[in-house]
Design an enzyme around this catalytic site. Sequence first.
Site, PDB file in Angstrom:
ATOM      1  CB  CYS A   1      -0.564   0.056   1.083  1.00  0.00           C
ATOM      2  SG  CYS A   1      -1.946   1.793   0.915  1.00  0.00           S
TER       3      CYS A   1
ATOM      4  CG  ASP B   1      -2.259  -3.970  -0.616  1.00  0.00           C
ATOM      5  OD1 ASP B   1      -3.328  -4.240   0.476  1.00  0.00           O
ATOM      6  OD2 ASP B   1      -1.815  -2.846  -0.902  1.00  0.00           O
TER       7      ASP B   1
END
Length: 154
Positions: free
Chosen positions: A52, A59
Site C-alpha cells: 500500500c 497487498d
Amino acid sequence: MTKAPYEGLTILGQHAPPPQNPSAAKLERIPNPVTQKGYLVRLTCPEFTSLCPLTGQPDFAHLVIDYIPEAWLVESKSFKLLLGSYRNHGAFHEHCTLDIASQLVTLLSPVWLRIGAYWYPRGGIPIDVFWQTGTQPDGVWVPPQDVPMYRGRG
C-alpha cells in the site's frame, strides 16, 4: 532450434538479480513461433504482492492474464522478475494491475489482452480490477478465469 532469434535476450540463461522496483525491471520478448494460428496464452500468478503506498502494508492478489499473441511472446523469466519487482513497491491495486497490462501491451502488441486482478481484502473490502484491450476476438477459445470472488465467511 537456432539461437539467432534469442540473441538479444539479456535475462534468460543469465544471473539476473531481482529489480528493486517496476521501473528498474526489463521485460523481454521472444518471437512467436506459431503466428499462423490464433491461440491464447494464459499467465497466472496466484501470489502477487505489492505494498500500500500510504501504509506500507502488504497487498496480495491472484493475477490472471490472457493474451492472443501476434508476432511476440513474453519471455517468462523477465515476466517473473517484473512481477517480483512490485513486492516492495507502493502502488494502489488499480495502478499495479493496469501498469502490468500496459507494459505487456506495449512490448508485445498482442491481438488481444485481458487482465483479472483478484485482490485479497484488507479492511474487509476486496478490490478486483479487470481490463482488456477490446472485444474478445472470434475463433480463439478463451476459457473463463474461474477465480472465485471473495465471499468472506458466507
